[in-house]
Design a protein around this motif. Structure first.
Motif, short mmCIF file in Angstrom:
data_model
loop_
_atom_site.label_atom_id
_atom_site.label_comp_id
_atom_site.label_asym_id
_atom_site.label_seq_id
_atom_site.Cartn_x
_atom_site.Cartn_y
_atom_site.Cartn_z
N MET A 231 0.85 -1.18 0.00
CA MET A 231 0.00 0.00 0.00
C MET A 231 0.89 1.24 0.00
SD MET A 231 -2.97 1.12 2.73
CE MET A 231 -4.19 -0.01 2.13
N ILE A 232 0.52 2.23 -0.78
CA ILE A 232 1.27 3.48 -0.85
C ILE A 232 1.29 4.13 0.53
CG2 ILE A 232 1.19 5.85 -1.78
CD1 ILE A 232 0.17 4.64 -4.41
N ASP A 233 2.47 4.62 0.92
CA ASP A 233 2.64 5.24 2.22
C ASP A 233 1.66 6.40 2.41
OD1 ASP A 233 3.97 5.69 4.71
OD2 ASP A 233 5.04 7.37 3.79
N GLY A 234 0.95 6.39 3.53
CA GLY A 234 0.00 7.45 3.86
C GLY A 234 -1.42 7.19 3.40
N VAL A 235 -1.61 6.23 2.49
CA VAL A 235 -2.96 5.86 2.07
C VAL A 235 -3.60 5.05 3.19
CG1 VAL A 235 -4.30 4.48 0.42
CG2 VAL A 235 -2.39 5.88 -0.38
N LYS A 236 -4.84 5.31 3.48
CA LYS A 236 -5.54 4.58 4.54
C LYS A 236 -6.87 4.08 4.01
CE LYS A 236 -3.18 6.71 8.25
NZ LYS A 236 -2.87 8.02 8.63
N LEU A 237 -7.27 2.92 4.51
CA LEU A 237 -8.49 2.26 4.07
C LEU A 237 -9.36 1.97 5.28
CD1 LEU A 237 -9.39 0.85 1.31
CD2 LEU A 237 -8.58 -1.23 2.38
N LYS A 238 -10.65 2.24 5.17
CA LYS A 238 -11.60 1.92 6.24
C LYS A 238 -12.75 1.14 5.62
CE LYS A 238 -15.04 3.92 9.34
NZ LYS A 238 -15.72 5.15 9.76
N LYS A 239 -12.94 -0.09 6.07
CA LYS A 239 -14.10 -0.86 5.63
C LYS A 239 -15.34 -0.29 6.31
CE LYS A 239 -11.84 -5.16 4.47
NZ LYS A 239 -12.15 -5.21 3.06
N ILE A 240 -16.42 -0.17 5.57
CA ILE A 240 -17.65 0.40 6.09
C ILE A 240 -18.50 -0.71 6.70
CG2 ILE A 240 -19.77 1.64 5.49
CD1 ILE A 240 -17.17 3.31 5.36
N GLN A 241 -18.92 -0.48 7.92
CA GLN A 241 -19.78 -1.42 8.64
C GLN A 241 -21.24 -1.03 8.39
OE1 GLN A 241 -18.89 -3.97 10.93
NE2 GLN A 241 -21.04 -4.46 11.15
N LYS A 242 -21.99 -1.91 7.73
CA LYS A 242 -23.41 -1.67 7.51
C LYS A 242 -24.21 -2.32 8.64
CE LYS A 242 -23.81 -1.29 2.50
NZ LYS A 242 -24.43 -1.91 1.31
N HIS A 243 -25.18 -1.58 9.16
CA HIS A 243 -26.10 -2.09 10.18
C HIS A 243 -27.45 -2.28 9.50
CE1 HIS A 243 -23.07 -1.14 13.22
NE2 HIS A 243 -22.90 0.00 12.55
N CYS A 244 -27.78 -3.54 9.22
CA CYS A 244 -28.96 -3.87 8.42
C CYS A 244 -30.09 -4.40 9.30
CB CYS A 244 -28.61 -4.94 7.38
SG CYS A 244 -27.26 -4.46 6.28
N ASP A 245 -31.31 -4.06 8.90
CA ASP A 245 -32.50 -4.66 9.51
C ASP A 245 -33.63 -4.66 8.47
OD1 ASP A 245 -33.70 -2.09 9.54
OD2 ASP A 245 -33.23 -1.77 11.65
N ASP A 246 -34.84 -4.91 8.91
CA ASP A 246 -35.95 -5.02 7.97
C ASP A 246 -36.36 -3.69 7.33
OD1 ASP A 246 -36.90 -4.13 10.43
OD2 ASP A 246 -38.80 -5.20 10.27
N ARG A 247 -35.78 -2.60 7.75
CA ARG A 247 -36.07 -1.29 7.16
C ARG A 247 -35.06 -0.87 6.11
NH1 ARG A 247 -35.58 1.81 12.58
NH2 ARG A 247 -33.86 0.33 12.59
N GLY A 248 -33.87 -1.50 6.13
CA GLY A 248 -32.79 -1.09 5.22
C GLY A 248 -31.46 -1.19 5.94
N ASP B 273 10.08 12.03 -1.88
CA ASP B 273 10.63 11.65 -0.58
C ASP B 273 9.89 10.49 0.09
OD1 ASP B 273 8.29 13.07 -0.11
OD2 ASP B 273 9.08 14.18 1.59
N SER B 274 8.96 9.87 -0.63
CA SER B 274 8.15 8.78 -0.07
C SER B 274 8.85 7.43 -0.26
CB SER B 274 6.79 8.74 -0.77
OG SER B 274 6.09 7.56 -0.45
N SER B 275 8.67 6.56 0.71
CA SER B 275 9.24 5.20 0.60
C SER B 275 8.54 4.39 -0.49
CB SER B 275 9.13 4.47 1.93
OG SER B 275 7.76 4.30 2.29
N THR B 276 7.38 4.87 -0.95
CA THR B 276 6.64 4.17 -2.00
C THR B 276 6.58 4.99 -3.30
OG1 THR B 276 4.56 4.98 -1.04
CG2 THR B 276 5.26 2.74 -0.43
N HIS B 277 7.54 5.92 -3.48
CA HIS B 277 7.60 6.75 -4.69
C HIS B 277 7.55 5.86 -5.93
CE1 HIS B 277 9.80 8.86 -7.96
NE2 HIS B 277 8.92 9.79 -7.63
N GLY B 278 6.68 6.20 -6.88
CA GLY B 278 6.57 5.46 -8.13
C GLY B 278 5.68 4.23 -8.06
#
Length: 152
Positions: free
Chosen positions: A1-18, A78-83
């Motif tokens: 992963m490129i240095d400084g990039v961050k990923l967050k998985k989205i938590q869905k809370h589901c029920d009978d309404r959506g 200056d990044s460790s993942t330059h290129g």
């Protein structure tokens, strides 16, 4: 992963309404250290919107509908993942938040047969008279990314 990039998985809370899901919170400074602006855009199937980068702002991307192939390229000398190039598949099939730091070129291609919607947050507001947006062609030879679907 490129240095400084961050990923967050989205938590869905589901029920009978959506469902309900939180995208970004004020107690997550690792995702967005400062709020500047929230924006919303729609792109038609097959369209490529690439590449651009920022010198002052971070972007935090989310595709709530449709699907996109997101491509990042680290321009920072200056990044460790330059290129380095990273590819993420975001949207209906993979609801994630993607933090794109200053100096990382980014773009996307809409996949499938329906438009993709992107909601994105930035650490600075857009200024039309002096935009913090530098453009690079989608087929730039330095990045050298093939946007064609790879049939395997």
């Amino acid at each position: 992963m490129i240095d400084g990039v961050k990923l967050k998985k989205i938590q869905k809370h589901c029920d009978d309404r959506g469902f309900f899901a939180e995208l970004v919170r004020d107690d997550e400074p690792e995702l967005l250290n400062r709020f500047g602006q929230a924006s919303w855009s729609m792109t038609y199937p097959g369209v490529i919107k690439a590449f651009h980068y920022h010198e002052k702002q971070d972007d935090l991307w989310f595709f709530p509908s449709g699907n996109a192939q997101v491509v990042l390229y680290d321009l920072r000398k200056d990044s460790s993942t330059h290129g380095q190039t990273d590819v993420y598949y975001m949207g209906d099939e993979n609801p994630i938040m993607l933090l794109i730091p200053v100096g990382v070129a980014h773009g996307y291609r809409v996949l499938g047969n329906i438009p993709a919607t992107i909601i994105y947050f930035t650490t600075s507001s857009y200024h039309a008279a002096n935009p913090d947006e530098k453009r690079i062609s989608y087929d730039d030879p330095t990045i050298n990314f093939c946007w064609d679907t790879q049939y395997r």
